[in-house]
Design an enzyme around this catalytic site. Structure first.
Site, short mmCIF file in Angstrom:
data_model
loop_
_atom_site.label_atom_id
_atom_site.label_comp_id
_atom_site.label_asym_id
_atom_site.label_seq_id
_atom_site.Cartn_x
_atom_site.Cartn_y
_atom_site.Cartn_z
N ASP A 8 3.81 32.62 -71.42
CA ASP A 8 2.38 32.77 -71.15
C ASP A 8 1.63 32.80 -72.48
OD1 ASP A 8 -0.11 33.37 -70.20
OD2 ASP A 8 0.41 35.28 -69.29
N ASP A 104 -1.79 27.36 -69.08
CA ASP A 104 -1.24 28.14 -70.19
C ASP A 104 0.04 28.90 -69.85
OD1 ASP A 104 -2.56 29.79 -68.42
OD2 ASP A 104 -3.38 31.11 -69.95
N GLU A 105 0.65 28.62 -68.70
CA GLU A 105 1.86 29.32 -68.29
C GLU A 105 2.90 28.33 -67.78
OE1 GLU A 105 1.39 32.88 -65.83
OE2 GLU A 105 -0.77 32.69 -66.08
#
Length: 408
Positions: A8, A104-105
């Site tokens: 993350d 973003d993960e």
């Protein structure tokens, strides 16, 4: 036993802005929309802003009250996508099983990579250091034997950290966390759990699974398994495309919508964006819905199943306008601050079933595909419908942030 990582990127939007402008490094930063067009909320905040109490989704004025020296910056979505792609490329060097969970993960299945790169914890620390050195941002990584526990691990310690959750320590780390921290536990499910005196993940894990399923449904059993570290879902390969369950778009307008003509202009723009996304994913919709939010921030929504399937902007617009008229009266109801259009019950466009009563899709869809090609070459705003052009001041800036559908 599986070795699953969840990576993350910490405060992603804000971190990218600071990386692009090093002068912001030691300042509290918030990425926000345009306050003049009433998109003045915090989209992301830096670690310093977070420590000052700034929260995602709150108004700009409220953030400034909490943190007088905060610096507001406009979002640069192209940069976020570019960094996201570079993150994905780094992860893919360590396994071909990389499943995106937002921009973003990512989950990584490193079970078969340990002989090459070392333990899950070692791979996690390698990734953390590489991302920091090569991209100038930080990530937090959870290492565990299920996707759910790996996600909880990446959330457990931030920023720039690695948390290992294995079968020897998961009860000590996870079972004391609020049940709302568990993936798939939303507000309504959390309320149901509270009625059963389930406040922590550990209490959920110890609760009778049959009673949970009777009270909550099939998700009750699934969440009970998650809490006990039982999971069967595998991580997708990097080249496996994710098929969304719904496709939609919404906008907060520059000024209140007070008549049907203004509403139709916004719904037309939103419908075109939704149709573009459907065609991008090669999907057709069998259901359409709209959402409304007023200045009071109260709102309503309505959806309907269609008697046909479509990825055509005209169909979506027509149905969306009909839904609006069925739930909103401009003479009696308050002005509208925000409108949304969404589609659901999606199926691949190559398996459409036709019937005698279907609309003439081919002509409409061929026209839409021609417009897609024009917009891909000259920009999304290069072609506008008459009603959108008439209310240009209302629809100005209403552009799909994901728009790059057909470029090679």
């Amino acid at each position: 036993m599986a070795t699953i990582l969840h990576c993350d990127a910490n405060n992603f939007y804000a971190s990218v802005e600071i990386m692009l402008n090093p002068e912001l490094k030691d300042k509290p930063v918030a990425v926000c929309g345009n306050p003049e067009k009433r998109h003045g909320i915090v989209l992301a905040k830096s670690e310093l802003a977070k420590k000052a109490g700034v929260k995602t989704g709150e108004p700009i004025w409220q953030s400034r009250q909490k943190c007088p020296d905060i610096v507001f910056v406009a979002p640069h979505y192209d940069e976020y996508v570019a960094i996201s792609n570079r993150l994905f490329a780094i992860y893919s060097e360590y396994t071909d099983k990389v499943e995106s969970f937002g921009i973003d993960e990512c989950w990584l299945d490193c079970t078969e990579s340990e002989n090459l790169f070392g333990s899950g914890e070692k791979i996690a620390n390698t990734l953390r250091e590489r991302v920091k050195k090569e991209l100038g941002i930080t990530i937090s990584v959870g290492v565990s034997f299920t996707k759910i526990f790996a996600k909880l691990g990446s959330d457990y310690k931030k920023p720039d950290a690695v948390t290992v959750i294995d079968k020897t320590n998961y009860k000590d780390i996870i079972w004391n966390l609020p049940v709302s921290d568990l993936l798939m536990v939303g507000r309504q499910t959390a309320k149901l759990f509270k009625q059963l005196s389930i406040n922590t993940i550990g209490e959920l894990a110890k609760y009778d699974a049959i009673t949970l399923q009777q009270y909550i449904g099939i998700n009750g059993k699934k969440l009970h398994d998650f809490a006990n570290g039982i999971e069967t879902e595998e991580i997708r390969y990097a080249d496996q495309k994710h098929v969304p369950e719904s496709v939609g778009n919404s906008t907060t307008t520059p000024f209140d919508i007070t008549n049907i003509s203004e509403a139709e202009a916004v719904l037309t723009s939103l419908s075109e964006m939704v149709a573009i996304r459907l065609r991008k994913h090669k999907l057709i919709a069998n259901g359409i819905g709209i959402s409304i939010r007023y200045c009071s921030l109260n709102g309503t929504h309505k959806n309907k199943l269609l008697g046909y399937s479509t990825c055509n902007a005209g169909d979506i617009e027509e149905e969306a306008i009909a839904l609006l008229k069925s739930i909103h009266n401009f003479k009696k109801d308050p002005p509208i601050r925000q409108l949304g259009v969404y589609t659901y019950k999606l199926t691949p466009s190559d398996i459409r079933q036709t019937s005698f009563f279907d609309k003439p899709h081919n002509k409409r869809e061929n026209l839409d595909k021609s417009l897609d090609q024009i917009r891909a070459k000259y920009g999304q705003s290069s072609v506008k419908s008459g009603i959108v052009a008439k209310h240009e001041e209302l629809c100005d800036g209403l552009v799909d942030k994901e728009f790059q559908p057909f470029k090679k």
